[in-house]
Design an enzyme around this catalytic site. Structure first.
Site, mmCIF file in Angstrom:
data_model
loop_
_atom_site.group_PDB
_atom_site.id
_atom_site.type_symbol
_atom_site.label_atom_id
_atom_site.label_comp_id
_atom_site.label_asym_id
_atom_site.label_seq_id
_atom_site.Cartn_x
_atom_site.Cartn_y
_atom_site.Cartn_z
ATOM 1 N N ASN A 6 0.862 -1.184 0.000
ATOM 2 C CA ASN A 6 0.000 0.000 0.000
ATOM 3 C C ASN A 6 0.902 1.238 0.000
ATOM 4 O OD1 ASN A 6 -1.407 2.278 1.060
ATOM 5 N ND2 ASN A 6 -3.072 0.931 1.670
ATOM 6 N N HIS A 9 0.995 6.262 1.741
ATOM 7 C CA HIS A 9 1.736 7.236 2.545
ATOM 8 C C HIS A 9 2.910 7.878 1.815
ATOM 9 C CE1 HIS A 9 -1.066 6.744 5.643
ATOM 10 N NE2 HIS A 9 -0.847 5.447 5.731
ATOM 11 N N HIS A 42 -5.493 3.725 -1.920
ATOM 12 C CA HIS A 42 -6.833 4.038 -1.420
ATOM 13 C C HIS A 42 -7.219 5.445 -1.872
ATOM 14 C CE1 HIS A 42 -9.539 4.184 2.473
ATOM 15 N NE2 HIS A 42 -10.198 4.528 1.386
ATOM 16 N N ARG A 44 -9.483 8.100 -1.193
ATOM 17 C CA ARG A 44 -10.464 8.481 -0.168
ATOM 18 C C ARG A 44 -11.320 9.631 -0.655
ATOM 19 N NH1 ARG A 44 -9.095 6.718 5.374
ATOM 20 N NH2 ARG A 44 -10.758 8.126 5.930
ATOM 21 N N ARG A 48 -7.039 12.754 0.922
ATOM 22 C CA ARG A 48 -5.957 13.185 1.812
ATOM 23 C C ARG A 48 -4.588 12.690 1.347
ATOM 24 N NH1 ARG A 48 -7.147 9.796 7.311
ATOM 25 N NH2 ARG A 48 -9.143 10.870 7.122
ATOM 26 N N HIS A 49 -4.558 11.578 0.603
ATOM 27 C CA HIS A 49 -3.261 11.132 0.072
ATOM 28 C C HIS A 49 -3.347 10.898 -1.435
ATOM 29 C CE1 HIS A 49 -5.200 7.430 1.337
ATOM 30 N NE2 HIS A 49 -4.799 7.517 2.583
ATOM 31 N N GLU A 68 -8.350 0.542 -3.171
ATOM 32 C CA GLU A 68 -9.216 0.552 -1.980
ATOM 33 C C GLU A 68 -10.164 1.729 -2.099
ATOM 34 O OE1 GLU A 68 -7.145 0.819 1.710
ATOM 35 O OE2 GLU A 68 -6.007 -0.994 1.320
ATOM 36 N N THR A 98 -6.964 6.315 10.030
ATOM 37 C CA THR A 98 -6.837 5.233 9.047
ATOM 38 C C THR A 98 -8.094 4.385 9.155
ATOM 39 O OG1 THR A 98 -5.442 3.389 8.300
ATOM 40 C CG2 THR A 98 -5.574 3.744 10.685
ATOM 41 N N THR A 99 -8.215 3.389 8.269
ATOM 42 C CA THR A 99 -9.429 2.569 8.263
ATOM 43 C C THR A 99 -9.590 1.874 9.614
ATOM 44 O OG1 THR A 99 -8.870 2.156 5.962
ATOM 45 C CG2 THR A 99 -10.674 0.876 6.883
ATOM 46 N N GLU A 149 -10.676 -9.622 2.673
ATOM 47 C CA GLU A 149 -9.419 -9.256 3.330
ATOM 48 C C GLU A 149 -9.724 -9.136 4.817
ATOM 49 O OE1 GLU A 149 -6.966 -6.156 1.626
ATOM 50 O OE2 GLU A 149 -6.173 -5.632 3.599
ATOM 51 N N HIS A 188 -3.472 -4.702 7.531
ATOM 52 C CA HIS A 188 -3.628 -3.532 8.397
ATOM 53 C C HIS A 188 -2.771 -3.659 9.644
ATOM 54 C CE1 HIS A 188 -5.214 0.151 10.020
ATOM 55 N NE2 HIS A 188 -5.766 0.354 8.847
ATOM 56 N N GLY A 210 1.349 -1.407 4.302
ATOM 57 C CA GLY A 210 1.685 -0.075 3.802
ATOM 58 C C GLY A 210 2.523 0.752 4.740
HETATM 59 N N1 PXP Z 1 -5.637 -3.250 3.933
HETATM 60 C C1 PXP Z 1 -6.596 -2.302 3.980
HETATM 61 C C2 PXP Z 1 -7.968 -2.672 3.545
HETATM 62 C C3 PXP Z 1 -6.318 -0.990 4.404
HETATM 63 O O1 PXP Z 1 -7.292 -0.073 4.461
HETATM 64 C C4 PXP Z 1 -4.988 -0.673 4.752
HETATM 65 C C5 PXP Z 1 -4.644 0.736 5.150
HETATM 66 O O2 PXP Z 1 -4.951 1.610 4.139
HETATM 67 C C6 PXP Z 1 -4.016 -1.667 4.686
HETATM 68 C C7 PXP Z 1 -4.372 -2.965 4.297
HETATM 69 C C8 PXP Z 1 -2.588 -1.420 5.030
HETATM 70 O O3 PXP Z 1 -2.494 -1.065 6.371
HETATM 71 P P1 PXP Z 1 -1.127 -0.492 6.936
HETATM 72 O O4 PXP Z 1 -0.871 0.806 6.230
HETATM 73 O O5 PXP Z 1 -1.386 -0.330 8.387
HETATM 74 O O6 PXP Z 1 -0.063 -1.502 6.626
#
Ligand code: PXP
Length: 235
Positions: A6, A9, A42, A44, A48-49, A68, A98-99, A149, A188, A210
């Site tokens: 991901n 960032h 993602h 959004r 924001r990013h 995403e 974050t999510t 997921e 995540h 990510g």
């Molecule tokens: N999977 C999903 C569905 C997410 O929303 C995110 C964060 O955007 C991630 C994975 C990756 O999470 P992290 O950035 O904490 O590794």
């Protein structure tokens, strides 16, 4: 087990100054060269990013793009136009960092079924980002999603025995999801420290990571960056 990176960032860093750099497209190229299976981004509602232009450029690249998004009309329209290989439907709140938590598929079956149908018709393989519960897995099957997921954020925030217990819950959910015909991913909050336990869950096919990769990359690259600037400053 495959790694989806991901790169949100990278865009967060760019948006902090509204510069042209760092470019998420270059980040995607680095990830692919290093062996990543897919690139996750993602889009959004608050932008924001990732920006719309980022998604257009990523979708035009020769890579497996996992977009995403929230299951909202605007995003469904964009996804149907860009046709990324994969879509991960996530919950989205404006005020969240974050999510937070998985998508409540069971609580919104008709809307989710409609979203999955539209995105699948556009050729995207749709996954539902859910908490590791039987109810959410059954609901994902009911709406016709081929992939789930499993949210590992709760696991990542725990320590000791509580973390081991949550790992067991994720493993059970993965086994159940695979038994009802779903492809199973997870992600995540995963880090170099808490990822190895996920490797004991054979049903997990993809881990999406990510924040920790981007954070890790900062320190793995900091010395070289300072050396480059010092060289640049030498008369
Ligand atoms: N999977 C999903 C569905 C997410 O929303 C995110 C964060 O955007 C991630 C994975 C990756 O999470 P992290 O950035 O904490 O590794």
């Amino acid at each position: 087990m495959l790694l989806g990176v991901n790169i949100d960032h990278i865009a967060t860093l760019r948006q902090a100054r509204l510069t042209a750099y760092p470019d998420p497209i270059i980040a995607a190229e680095h990830c692919l060269r290093a062996g990543a299976y897919s690139i996750t981004a993602h889009l959004r509602e608050d932008r924001r990013h990732m920006q719309d232009r980022d998604m257009e450029r990523l979708a035009a690249m020769d890579l497996h793009l996992n977009m995403e998004m929230a299951a909202r009309a605007e995003m469904i329209e964009i996804a149907c136009r860009l046709k990324p290989q994969a879509i991960c439907l996530v919950p989205e709140k404006r005020e969240e960092l974050t999510t937070e938590g998985g998508l409540d598929v069971a609580g919104q079956i008709p809307a989710m079924r409609d979203a999955v149908a539209r995105l699948s018709d556009a050729g995207c393989r749709v996954s539902m980002f859910i908490d590791p519960t039987t109810a959410q897995i059954d609901a994902s099957v009911a709406i016709g999603a081929p992939v789930v997921e499993l949210h590992t954020g709760h696991y990542a925030n725990l320590t000791g025995a509580a973390r081991d217990a949550e790992c067991g819950i994720i493993a059970q959910a993965a086994t159940y999801a695979a038994s009802v015909g779903l492809e199973v991913h997870a992600g995540h909050g995963l880090t170099l420290e808490n990822t190895p336990a996920m490797l004991n869950i054979p049903e997990l096919q993809v881990l999406n990571i990510g924040h920790a990769i981007v954070a890790d990359a900062v320190f793995k690259g900091m010395e070289q960056s300072v050396r480059d600037f010092l060289r640049c400053m030498q008369r």
